[in-house]
Write an enzyme that holds these catalytic residues in place. Structure first.
Site, mmCIF file in Angstrom:
data_model
loop_
_atom_site.group_PDB
_atom_site.id
_atom_site.type_symbol
_atom_site.label_atom_id
_atom_site.label_comp_id
_atom_site.label_asym_id
_atom_site.label_seq_id
_atom_site.Cartn_x
_atom_site.Cartn_y
_atom_site.Cartn_z
ATOM 1 N NE ARG A 167 -3.333 -2.410 -0.332
ATOM 2 C CZ ARG A 167 -2.953 -3.289 -0.845
ATOM 3 N NH1 ARG A 167 -2.261 -3.204 -1.261
ATOM 4 N NH2 ARG A 167 -3.616 -4.446 -0.395
ATOM 5 C CB SER A 290 -8.951 -0.709 4.243
ATOM 6 O OG SER A 290 -9.691 -1.958 3.685
ATOM 7 C CD GLU A 391 -5.808 1.436 2.713
ATOM 8 O OE1 GLU A 391 -5.616 0.439 3.038
ATOM 9 O OE2 GLU A 391 -6.681 2.166 1.548
#
Ligand SMILES: Cc1cc2nc3c(=O)[nH]c(=O)nc-3n(C[C@H](O)[C@H](O)[C@H](O)COP(=O)(O)OP(=O)(O)OC[C@H]3O[C@@H](n4cnc5c(N)ncnc54)[C@H](O)[C@@H]3O)c2cc1C
Length: 399
Positions: A167, A290, A391
């Protein structure tokens, strides 16, 4: 010609539907116009937010006294088939990500089918190296054309420059001086503004089923080969059941005009109606996906995890071997179950379908999401000594 829009808010442009009024919102229609819009903002020293689908952004309710730029280009270009069975496909940064996946799958190309249904744009896909169901965009990207805001020139970045990780990428890290500490120079837009992305995809009607949940939905084993169209359909079904798709109704508001193709908006609205049984907004989908990344732990932290916590091999940022655990598991086992809210009728809650998604139930403000995020993060830290890292890109808010 670049279109300038008035009275637009970040709530209009983001999937979680929060965020304050924007001073200037521009939608350039050519590569030169994208660069000119970015350059003008940088030359004038005003805050710049290059936005895609707004699906990985949490922005404060305060006015944004700067320029927001959304690339309106949507073109996809196919190269010739190569002797090794691959095809080079290039897409404009503004191209809607799921439109790109749908088109490549319909051309019988393998490589991004597992990433079906992820909201956002081609340009942002490389910023955080999107991943799902055993696939990451890093494995099919060959090059990125970008505007370098530091040296004011167009550059071509390859895998080495992009430095993809879990990520993350060099584009994402350019926005931070340290984890979660925004850079004074390039936040909330990376140093490199993506103009187009080139992928190497495989000419094959079949793809590999790379994830247990997906294999179960398809009635096959992990590693089996299946039609890429079947994998895409299964991913979309599994995502719909978890509320991990965007609410297609968002494309009906004027501020979102031109951000996705009309035929795919109609298809997404139809699929949403089939999945939810209603034409109303689905607040489980009003999220950033998320909200926390899965933590990667060192040996001591991993040893302190409860025996039944999930564990996967991973690499620490230092390059040492580590253990990845599940943020959703930690949140749930710390007592924050699906649908958790800090009070009855609170305007923000965990999704009723997924503990990792923080959702706006219709009237939330950015601060409501932030309060929920802090409560969950602190509760997990208290229970397990692990501090979850958000995130999304968080603008104008302290968590
Ligand atoms: C329901 C839901 C499910 C999701 N599921 C997943 C998932 O399975 N896997 C996953 O990895 N992510 C997932 N996400 C997160 C999100 O969809 C991705 O991070 C996506 O790539 C963000 O794209 P965007 O265009 O919306 O970016 P935005 O939110 O608009 O922007 C995010 C960041 O990228 C930068 N950016 C945008 N465009 C450019 C550009 N052209 N050049 C340089 N920087 C740019 C912005 O400046 C900002 O810093 C999900 C989100 C939602 C809402």
């Amino acid at each position: 010609m670049t279109t300038a829009h008035s009275s637009t808010t970040f709530a209009d442009l983001t999937t979680i539907g929060v965020g304050g009024p924007i001073r200037t919102f521009l939608t350039p229609h050519t590569r030169d116009e994208v660069i000119a819009a970015v350059r003008e903002a940088d030359d004038a020293g005003v805050p710049l937010s290059v936005i895609g689908g707004g699906s990985n952004l949490l922005v404060s309710d305060d006015p944004f006294d700067g320029v927001v730029v959304r690339d309106a280009r949507q073109e996809i270009r196919f190269g010739d088939a190569q002797a090794d069975g691959t095809v080079s496909v290039s897409a404009d940064a503004g191209c809607n990500w799921d439109d790109f996946v749908a088109v490549t799958v319909s051309h019988g190309l393998e490589g991004v089918e597992g990433l079906s249904g992820i909201p956002g744009t081609v340009g942002a896909s490389v910023v955080q190296n999107i991943g799902a169901y055993g696939q990451e965009v890093a494995s099919s990207v060959t090059q990125v054309d970008a505007w370098d805001r530091q040296h004011t020139r167009i550059v071509t970045l390859d895998a080495e420059h992009l430095d993809f990780g879990y990520r993350t990428s060099a584009l994402k890290t350019s926005m931070y001086d340290a984890p979660a500490r925004p850079s004074s120079r390039f936040f909330p837009t990376p140093r490199f503004v993506v103009l187009s992305v080139t992928f190497r995809l495989r000419n094959s009607d079949e793809g590999t089923v790379g994830y247990g949940q997906l294999a179960k939905a398809l009635g096959v084993e992990v590693g089996d080969r299946m039609a890429v169209t079947a994998i895409r359909d299964a991913v979309l079904t599994v995502r719909a059941a978890k509320g991990m798709l965007e609410d297609a109704h968002r494309y009906r508001i004027p501020a979102m005009t031109g951000a996705k193709r009309d035929d795919t908006i109609a298809a997404a609205l139809h699929a949403q109606r089939e999945a939810t049984g209603t034409d109303s907004p689905d607040f489980n989908r009003h999220s950033c996906g998320s909200f926390f990344t899965n933590p990667i732990l060192d040996a001591a932290q991993a040893a302190a995890l409860p025996d039944d916590a999930p564990r996967f091999p991973a690499t620490l940022p230092s390059g040492e071997p580590g253990t990845k655990t599940s943020a959703a598991w930690l949140i749930d086992h710390a007592g924050f179950h699906k649908g958790y809210a800090i009070a009855d009728n609170a305007p923000a809650s965990l999704s009723t379908l997924h503990t990792l998604a923080l959702t706006n139930r219709g009237s939330a403000r950015a601060e409501d999401i932030a309060v929920l995020a802090r409560t969950v993060r602190d509760g997990v830290e208290h229970a397990y000594g692990i501090r979850l890292i958000p995130e999304p890109v968080i603008v104008g808010l302290e968590l």
